[in-house]
Scaffold this motif. Structure first.
Motif, mmCIF file in Angstrom:
data_model
loop_
_atom_site.group_PDB
_atom_site.id
_atom_site.type_symbol
_atom_site.label_atom_id
_atom_site.label_comp_id
_atom_site.label_asym_id
_atom_site.label_seq_id
_atom_site.Cartn_x
_atom_site.Cartn_y
_atom_site.Cartn_z
ATOM 1 N N ASP A 174 1.068 2.411 -2.172
ATOM 2 C CA ASP A 174 1.086 3.700 -1.451
ATOM 3 C C ASP A 174 0.403 3.561 -0.098
ATOM 4 N N VAL A 175 -0.752 2.887 -0.121
ATOM 5 C CA VAL A 175 -1.511 2.745 1.123
ATOM 6 C C VAL A 175 -0.679 1.955 2.141
ATOM 7 N N LEU A 176 -0.056 0.875 1.677
ATOM 8 C CA LEU A 176 0.688 0.014 2.606
ATOM 9 C C LEU A 176 1.932 0.715 3.139
ATOM 10 N N ARG A 177 2.588 1.503 2.295
ATOM 11 C CA ARG A 177 3.771 2.230 2.779
ATOM 12 C C ARG A 177 3.352 3.263 3.833
ATOM 13 N N GLU A 178 2.220 3.915 3.579
ATOM 14 C CA GLU A 178 1.736 4.874 4.571
ATOM 15 C C GLU A 178 1.404 4.147 5.884
ATOM 16 N N ALA A 179 0.768 2.980 5.762
ATOM 17 C CA ALA A 179 0.409 2.219 6.965
ATOM 18 C C ALA A 179 1.674 1.818 7.729
ATOM 19 N N ALA A 181 4.514 3.355 7.757
ATOM 20 C CA ALA A 181 5.086 4.547 8.391
ATOM 21 C C ALA A 181 4.312 4.894 9.654
ATOM 22 N N LEU A 182 2.996 4.752 9.588
ATOM 23 C CA LEU A 182 2.183 5.047 10.767
ATOM 24 C C LEU A 182 2.527 4.094 11.906
ATOM 25 N N VAL A 183 2.696 2.817 11.556
ATOM 26 C CA VAL A 183 3.026 1.830 12.588
ATOM 27 C C VAL A 183 4.409 2.138 13.181
ATOM 28 N N SER A 184 5.365 2.517 12.307
ATOM 29 C CA SER A 184 6.693 2.887 12.835
ATOM 30 C C SER A 184 6.605 4.089 13.749
ATOM 31 N N ALA A 185 5.617 4.950 13.524
ATOM 32 C CA ALA A 185 5.478 6.152 14.359
ATOM 33 C C ALA A 185 4.730 5.846 15.650
ATOM 34 N N GLY A 186 4.372 4.580 15.881
ATOM 35 C CA GLY A 186 3.757 4.216 17.159
ATOM 36 C C GLY A 186 2.269 3.906 17.099
ATOM 37 N N VAL A 187 1.690 3.910 15.890
ATOM 38 C CA VAL A 187 0.260 3.626 15.776
ATOM 39 C C VAL A 187 -0.007 2.143 16.045
ATOM 40 N N ARG A 188 -1.001 1.845 16.891
ATOM 41 C CA ARG A 188 -1.324 0.450 17.231
ATOM 42 C C ARG A 188 -2.649 0.009 16.614
ATOM 43 N N LEU A 230 0.996 -6.256 9.681
ATOM 44 C CA LEU A 230 1.755 -5.192 10.349
ATOM 45 C C LEU A 230 1.725 -5.328 11.876
ATOM 46 N N GLY A 231 0.944 -6.280 12.379
ATOM 47 C CA GLY A 231 0.949 -6.551 13.821
ATOM 48 C C GLY A 231 0.178 -5.529 14.638
ATOM 49 N N VAL A 232 -0.761 -4.823 14.005
ATOM 50 C CA VAL A 232 -1.571 -3.857 14.752
ATOM 51 C C VAL A 232 -3.047 -4.169 14.499
ATOM 52 N N TRP A 233 -3.905 -3.539 15.261
ATOM 53 C CA TRP A 233 -5.347 -3.718 15.036
ATOM 54 C C TRP A 233 -5.723 -3.020 13.724
ATOM 55 N N VAL A 234 -6.516 -3.711 12.906
ATOM 56 C CA VAL A 234 -6.975 -3.127 11.635
ATOM 57 C C VAL A 234 -8.500 -3.190 11.628
ATOM 58 N N ARG A 235 -9.126 -2.026 11.498
ATOM 59 C CA ARG A 235 -10.583 -1.938 11.618
ATOM 60 C C ARG A 235 -11.157 -1.384 10.310
ATOM 61 N N MET A 236 -12.208 -2.042 9.808
ATOM 62 C CA MET A 236 -12.765 -1.668 8.502
ATOM 63 C C MET A 236 -14.040 -0.836 8.640
ATOM 64 N N HIS A 237 -14.049 0.307 7.998
ATOM 65 C CA HIS A 237 -15.237 1.160 7.998
ATOM 66 C C HIS A 237 -15.825 1.306 6.596
ATOM 67 N N TYR A 238 -17.134 1.529 6.538
ATOM 68 C CA TYR A 238 -17.862 1.836 5.292
ATOM 69 C C TYR A 238 -17.748 0.715 4.250
ATOM 70 N N VAL A 239 -18.187 -0.450 4.692
ATOM 71 C CA VAL A 239 -18.189 -1.626 3.807
ATOM 72 C C VAL A 239 -19.646 -1.928 3.466
ATOM 73 N N TYR A 240 -19.931 -2.258 2.199
ATOM 74 C CA TYR A 240 -21.312 -2.590 1.806
ATOM 75 C C TYR A 240 -21.488 -4.099 1.738
ATOM 76 N N PRO A 241 -22.717 -4.563 1.934
ATOM 77 C CA PRO A 241 -22.928 -6.018 2.065
ATOM 78 C C PRO A 241 -22.905 -6.779 0.738
#
Ligand code: SF4
Length: 449
Positions: A174-179, A181-188, A230-241
């Motif tokens: 689900d997450v990847l399909r949403e991603a 779709a976002l990329v197809s909509a122009g998200v970089r 997906l060829g776009v920038w992917v940034r990770m938030h809220y990761v624990y050590p």
């Protein structure tokens, strides 16, 4: 007509008609609504408001769209129209004058503005994952991707687990399909968020899903690797050590995802972290950070900290300042601890007086500012990719390097970038730096020399 109160999660019904392009628009709108905390519901009766994404390609599609709007009005009463037929507001309003708003295709911002107007989101500055001002719609070139809800930890200052429940990860497919779709909509640029991104999938036993002909586990590492395709920038938030995050940092070193980690450390003193009951409080965090920097020397670390937690001594606070220096945190936000209704920290003894909290916050900011200034100064003379966020008539292009997340980190001002376009990624040479921001010019292609 359904009623909503401020205590309820606002619920949106969605009808999506038309071609695959319209479906991508629907995904983009739904993603944003989900990130903002709206629930998406299947029936008219459960919804506080219905969005109809229409098609207007041929007469039959216009009829079908007008019928769908009529049905939504009859069954629910509060309807916002978007999509191709929305490009002809006169046709919609002539047939259905009661619709709340009509917007055209790809007008994401306008649809969401209309939803915010007629069904305001429930905002909670303490529990929201979005940065302050997150309601300002993300420009089209970046989007937040929420991979899970809730949290399994029991930090004593936090009430999220009691409000949002235990960790509930979305299946990776689900997450990847949403991603996609976002990329197809122009998200970089995709910004991955959840309360605890490092724990993603642990509640569903890292269940694998089919994606692009192969199996992908619902695990943060697999997710990151797949998003990196997906060829776009992917940034990770809220990761624990946690130790397994080393593998994620390897993907950063390979260039699969951005060399950026947002780790909410909250403190540097083991005693305070234990009192807070923070996840991974028993880990040797400085050793972990040094390992990450060995694996990926370009890694940018963003974090948030809290000063004045009950029992925090002057010694603890000094340990925190030393931690900032040792870990060379690139970006940091800091808050004074304050009691939250229902949090177990409220029962702790040894409250820190407000004047001491304020003084520590000021010392923290001065200390961090010196670290940030020194780290940014090392970038002068280097050439690096910058994603353009906006154009300012006077300043030039305003953008971000891989080390800057939108809205919370510093910016890059490309002084000769007036003709660039938002969403464009350009190579820029850094000319100057200050406490938070960089100043640059567009790098000329070597072939031009
Ligand atoms: S990790 Fe701690 S602070 Fe974060 S949501 Fe969970 S309980 Fe709250």
């Amino acid at each position: 007509m359904p009623q909503t109160t401020q205590s309820q999660v606002p619920r949106v019904g969605f009808v999506s008609l038309g071609c695959p392009k319209a479906l991508v628009d629907s995904e983009r709108i739904l993603s944003q609504l989900r990130v903002e905390g709206y629930a998406i519901v299947g029936g008219y009766a459960d919804a506080d408001l219905v969005v109809v994404n229409t098609c207007g390609f041929i007469d039959a599609a216009v009829e079908e769209s007008l019928d769908a709007i009529g049905e939504a009005l009859n069954e629910n009463g509060k309807v916002i129209v978007t999509g191709c037929l929305g490009a002809k507001p006169g046709v919609v309003e002539a047939a259905h004058p009661q619709v709340l708003a009509v917007t055209g295709p790809q007008r994401y911002e306008e649809v969401l503005d209309a939803v915010h107007t007629y069904l305001p989101p429930r905002r909670d500055p303490f529990t929201d994952l979005l940065p302050p001002g997150g309601l300002k719609l993300t420009p089209r070139h970046y989007a937040y991707l929420k991979i899970a809800e809730g949290c399994n930890h029991k930090c004593r200052f936090c009430i999220i687990p009691s409000m949002r429940g235990l960790l509930a990860s979305r299946p990776v497919g689900d997450v990847l399909r949403e991603a996609e779709a976002l990329v197809s909509a122009g998200v970089r640029e995709l910004l991955v968020i959840s309360q605890d991104t490092s724990a993603y999938g642990s509640d569903i036993k890292f269940k694998p899903d089919l994606w692009r002909g192969g199996l992908v586990r619902s695990h943060v590492q697999d997710l990151a690797r797949a998003l990196g395709q997906l060829g776009v920038w992917v940034r990770m938030h809220y990761v624990y050590p946690y130790p397994h995050v080393d593998k994620l940092v390897e993907l950063m070193a390979e260039g699969t995802i951005l060399p950026y980690l947002d780790v909410p450390f909250q403190h540097g003193s083991a005693d305070v972290l234990e009192a807070m009951r923070r996840p991974a409080h028993a880990e040797n965090t400085l050793a972990r950070v040094s390992k990450w920097r060995e694996i990926c020397p370009d890694l940018a670390l963003r974090s948030t900290f809290m000063v004045g937690f009950p029992g925090e001594t002057e010694r603890d606070f000094e340990i925190l300042l030393d931690f900032l220096t040792e870990a060379q945190i690139d970006r940091a936000g800091c808050f004074e601890y304050s009691a939250v209704d229902g949090a177990s920290a409220n029962d702790l003894p040894d409250a820190v007086p407000d004047t001491v909290k304020a003084e520590r916050l000021e010392r923290f900011m001065a200390h961090q500012s010196a670290i940030s200034t020194a780290r940014l100064a090392t970038k002068v003379g280097l050439s690096m990719p910058v994603i353009v966020d906006e154009i300012d008539d006077e300043l030039g292009a305003i953008g971000r390097t891989e080390a800057n997340a939108p809205e919370v980190d510093g910016q890059v001002i490309i002084t000769d970038g007036h003709l660039l376009t938002p969403g464009e990624i350009v190579e820029a040479t850094i000319d100057d730096a200050d406490e938070h921001d960089l100043y640059a010019h567009v790098s000329l292609d070597d072939d031009w020399d």
